[in-house]
Design a protein around this motif. Sequence first.
Motif, PDB file in Angstrom:
ATOM      1  N   ASN A   1       0.962  -1.266   0.091  1.00 47.92           N
ATOM      2  CA  ASN A   1       0.004  -0.024   0.135  1.00 47.92           C
ATOM      3  C   ASN A   1       0.914   1.231   0.108  1.00 47.92           C
ATOM      4  OD1 ASN A   1      -2.527   1.483   0.100  1.00 47.92           O
ATOM      5  ND2 ASN A   1      -1.593   1.944   2.312  1.00 47.92           N
ATOM      6  N   TYR A   2       2.190   1.433   0.707  1.00 49.92           N
ATOM      7  CA  TYR A   2       2.973   2.355   0.578  1.00 49.92           C
ATOM      8  C   TYR A   2       3.358   2.628  -0.851  1.00 49.92           C
ATOM      9  CZ  TYR A   2       7.080   5.381   1.581  1.00 49.92           C
ATOM     10  OH  TYR A   2       7.688   6.318   1.573  1.00 49.92           O
ATOM     11  N   GLN A   3       3.522   1.564  -1.649  1.00 51.45           N
ATOM     12  CA  GLN A   3       4.032   1.873  -2.973  1.00 51.45           C
ATOM     13  C   GLN A   3       2.810   2.528  -3.848  1.00 51.45           C
ATOM     14  OE1 GLN A   3       5.789  -2.222  -3.453  1.00 51.45           O
ATOM     15  NE2 GLN A   3       7.225  -1.317  -4.432  1.00 51.45           N
ATOM     16  N   VAL A   4       1.489   1.850  -3.518  1.00 54.41           N
ATOM     17  CA  VAL A   4       0.520   2.262  -4.057  1.00 54.41           C
ATOM     18  C   VAL A   4       0.054   3.801  -3.881  1.00 54.41           C
ATOM     19  CG1 VAL A   4      -2.285   1.856  -4.042  1.00 54.41           C
ATOM     20  CG2 VAL A   4      -0.849   0.042  -3.977  1.00 54.41           C
ATOM     21  N   MET A   5       0.183   4.114  -2.804  1.00 54.27           N
ATOM     22  CA  MET A   5       0.046   5.571  -2.517  1.00 54.27           C
ATOM     23  C   MET A   5       1.137   6.373  -2.917  1.00 54.27           C
ATOM     24  SD  MET A   5      -1.166   5.721   1.714  1.00 54.27           S
ATOM     25  CE  MET A   5       0.279   5.326   2.509  1.00 54.27           C
ATOM     26  N   GLU A   6       2.257   5.948  -3.181  1.00 54.79           N
ATOM     27  CA  GLU A   6       3.148   6.755  -3.966  1.00 54.79           C
ATOM     28  C   GLU A   6       2.923   6.904  -5.202  1.00 54.79           C
ATOM     29  OE1 GLU A   6       8.177   6.427  -4.415  1.00 54.79           O
ATOM     30  OE2 GLU A   6       7.014   4.605  -4.102  1.00 54.79           O
ATOM     31  N   LEU A   7       2.333   6.015  -5.860  1.00 52.93           N
ATOM     32  CA  LEU A   7       1.761   5.923  -7.302  1.00 52.93           C
ATOM     33  C   LEU A   7       0.638   7.056  -7.441  1.00 52.93           C
ATOM     34  CD1 LEU A   7       2.036   4.929 -10.313  1.00 52.93           C
ATOM     35  CD2 LEU A   7       0.166   3.177  -9.638  1.00 52.93           C
ATOM     36  N   LEU A   8      -0.293   6.944  -6.276  1.00 55.26           N
ATOM     37  CA  LEU A   8      -1.366   7.715  -6.505  1.00 55.26           C
ATOM     38  C   LEU A   8      -0.962   9.314  -6.353  1.00 55.26           C
ATOM     39  CD1 LEU A   8      -4.228   8.516  -6.669  1.00 55.26           C
ATOM     40  CD2 LEU A   8      -4.663   7.821  -4.420  1.00 55.26           C
ATOM     41  N   ASP A   9       0.066   9.337  -5.364  1.00 58.32           N
ATOM     42  CA  ASP A   9       0.756  10.884  -5.205  1.00 58.32           C
ATOM     43  C   ASP A   9       1.276  11.429  -6.646  1.00 58.32           C
ATOM     44  OD1 ASP A   9       1.985  12.825  -2.897  1.00 58.32           O
ATOM     45  OD2 ASP A   9       3.300  12.441  -4.421  1.00 58.32           O
ATOM     46  N   LYS A  10       1.827  10.338  -7.287  1.00 57.63           N
ATOM     47  CA  LYS A  10       2.596  10.958  -8.569  1.00 57.63           C
ATOM     48  C   LYS A  10       1.492  10.893  -9.519  1.00 57.63           C
ATOM     49  CE  LYS A  10       5.483   8.972 -12.208  1.00 57.63           C
ATOM     50  NZ  LYS A  10       6.227   7.643 -12.769  1.00 57.63           N
ATOM     51  N   ALA A  11       0.407  10.280  -9.544  1.00 63.32           N
ATOM     52  CA  ALA A  11      -0.775  10.506 -10.555  1.00 63.32           C
ATOM     53  C   ALA A  11      -1.422  11.850 -10.328  1.00 63.32           C
ATOM     54  CB  ALA A  11      -1.746   9.336 -10.278  1.00 63.32           C
ATOM     55  N   ASN A  12      -1.761  12.220  -9.009  1.00 62.97           N
ATOM     56  CA  ASN A  12      -2.304  13.546  -8.821  1.00 62.97           C
ATOM     57  C   ASN A  12      -1.559  14.657  -8.981  1.00 62.97           C
ATOM     58  OD1 ASN A  12      -4.580  12.048  -7.680  1.00 62.97           O
ATOM     59  ND2 ASN A  12      -4.084  11.988  -5.638  1.00 62.97           N
ATOM     60  N   THR A  13      -0.199  14.584  -8.602  1.00 62.40           N
ATOM     61  CA  THR A  13       0.718  15.920  -8.563  1.00 62.40           C
ATOM     62  C   THR A  13       1.190  16.125  -9.921  1.00 62.40           C
ATOM     63  OG1 THR A  13       2.622  14.322  -7.985  1.00 62.40           O
ATOM     64  CG2 THR A  13       1.562  15.479  -6.306  1.00 62.40           C
ATOM     65  N   GLU A  14       1.375  14.922 -10.809  1.00 62.70           N
ATOM     66  CA  GLU A  14       1.659  15.119 -12.302  1.00 62.70           C
ATOM     67  C   GLU A  14       0.642  15.399 -13.097  1.00 62.70           C
ATOM     68  OE1 GLU A  14       3.910  11.856 -13.971  1.00 62.70           O
ATOM     69  OE2 GLU A  14       5.554  11.999 -12.539  1.00 62.70           O
ATOM     70  N   THR A  15      -0.605  15.087 -12.737  1.00 61.98           N
ATOM     71  CA  THR A  15      -1.827  15.568 -13.614  1.00 61.98           C
ATOM     72  C   THR A  15      -2.443  17.056 -13.014  1.00 61.98           C
ATOM     73  OG1 THR A  15      -2.437  13.198 -13.553  1.00 61.98           O
ATOM     74  CG2 THR A  15      -4.198  14.885 -14.029  1.00 61.98           C
ATOM     75  N   TYR A  16      -2.255  17.267 -11.785  1.00 61.48           N
ATOM     76  CA  TYR A  16      -2.927  18.645 -11.427  1.00 61.48           C
ATOM     77  C   TYR A  16      -1.771  19.368 -10.856  1.00 61.48           C
ATOM     78  CZ  TYR A  16      -7.129  15.906 -12.548  1.00 61.48           C
ATOM     79  OH  TYR A  16      -7.930  15.102 -13.217  1.00 61.48           O
TER      80      TYR A  16
END
Length: 583
Positions: free
Chosen positions: A236-251
């Motif tokens: 889940n730590y890696q999943v949250m890292e991916l989601l953080d990347k998705a949110n910040t690179e997109t918005y």
Amino acid sequence: YQRRVHGDLMIRKFRILQVGLQRKFSSATMFCYQCEQTRGGKACHEPKGVCGKEADVACLQDLLIEVVKKNASYSYLNKIEGHRDIAANRWMLDSIFATLTNVNFDALRIKNYLQEGANHLKNSKDAYYDICSKKGINPKGVYNSDWEYKPNIHTLIEEGRFYSPDKQLGNWDISSTKELAVYGIKGGAAYLHHAKQLGFEDDLLYEELQNILHLLRENMNLNEALTLALKVGGWNYQVMELLDKANTETYGHPEISSMRVTPVKGKCIVVSGHDLRDLELVLKQTEGKGINVYTHGEMLPCNAYPKLKKYKHLIGNYGGPWQRQKLDFDKFPGSVLMTTNCLIEPKQTYSNRIFTRSSVGFKGIRHIDNDDLSELIQAALNQPGFSEDEPKKEITIGFARNTVINLAGVIVDAVKKGKIKHFFLIGGCDGYELERTYYTDLAKMIPKDCVILTLACGKYRFNMLDHGFIEHEGTKIPRLLDCGQCNDAYSAIQIALALSKAFNVGINDLPLSIVLSWFEQKAVAVFLTLLHLGMKNMLIGPRLPAFVTPKVLETIVKNYGLRPISTPEQDLKHILTKSQQLQ
């Protein structure tokens, strides 16, 4: 404190005995204890759970999780042999997400997931045996992984009864730990689903998910089960890292922003849940139509993302946390979009103007499958909207990892010079219980030379209060730093790691105390991540999970110093005493 823990364990042992007798002698068709509000602190039974989930839906969801596990076994073996099935991966995420608390209450939607699952299972099994045949290798036996879809929903419901947690045989401590892992997987799968919605996926994360689900079907001892649960935390730590990347690179990275919390005159739509992409769709499709857009619940942090707040008709946040939605949506004079959890059974007064997206569903409520939001928009135009501006009130948000780490030099210096004595991370889920006033009272009692980090909807217990600033070297450091949504626990972790590096101490030696409020499976995922990272001496409340047995709880307490909350006065005294010893 020791007396309180001992007493709590004795009460839990009595409840375990009660539930054990129910397991042996009851013919109950529903047994659900995956969330904090479970009835009586034990389990919800028919006709429906506290959340409003009916027994039939609970049985179908239990069956769906079992079918997901069966699929995972073959998908994992296929991946080892180089075969990738992205459609099966995405079905798996959608299906797991649909079983979270307050996501999908629609039996027919769950039935459709089961039908898709049967097709994916057959395809995965056929693909695996075909690969083995072509490579000339013997296929590995997969225990009890065949399953046949039955079109009759009542037959599926009857089958689902055999997979409820109370029907699982064997050592209950091991079963409890496996349930802990399953609920962590549910929360992590929801985060991975959010990332997928933005086009960010990772084969390795899918593979690890399938591997864990596959292992959950195998026999193991308690230590192995606990190790697997911690593995969920690492995943889940890696999943949250991916989601953080998705949110910040997109918005873009969230910025310090003043956000309005009172409405303005005009037609309106409110967006609740967690899905940033859905909010963007609403903003794009309402631009120039004279409709104002508001966030609600865990969507509040979206107002700090540069590429979302650029829309002038994103007014700010309306209402409070998820459990207030019946009051908030009833008074809201526009249409409502529920993008993810947490959905509560809608009142008749607004059932004709609320819509669901993604894995969310409720019988009789309109669901939008594609990206055409014209029905939602028309529903808003048909409503009166706000008749006048309410007096302007704003709060400050946007203290995600990028912002706070950029202030690290000032913060570290303020700590070294005694301006900041301690950090409190008070975050997690909100809920109905009166005991949750603990978090408000604690935030009010915290000394003025301390900083509060917060995230998720638990922030609503104190985010409208004026916490003031700590001034240091010409910089005003807000005493309340809102890191974002529940998945932004990743941001809070990065802030803690940055401070740990700056002070050259271990993370458990920082002047930092973590006080968690939990409610559902996303919180379980974050909790397992914190344990995986070795975080110790955390406080958790308002009640301990019903699905954790006394023996498992004692193991976690022994290894990680986990403590249930007591009173704000006692806990604060304990924390500040320990902090002085560290200093």
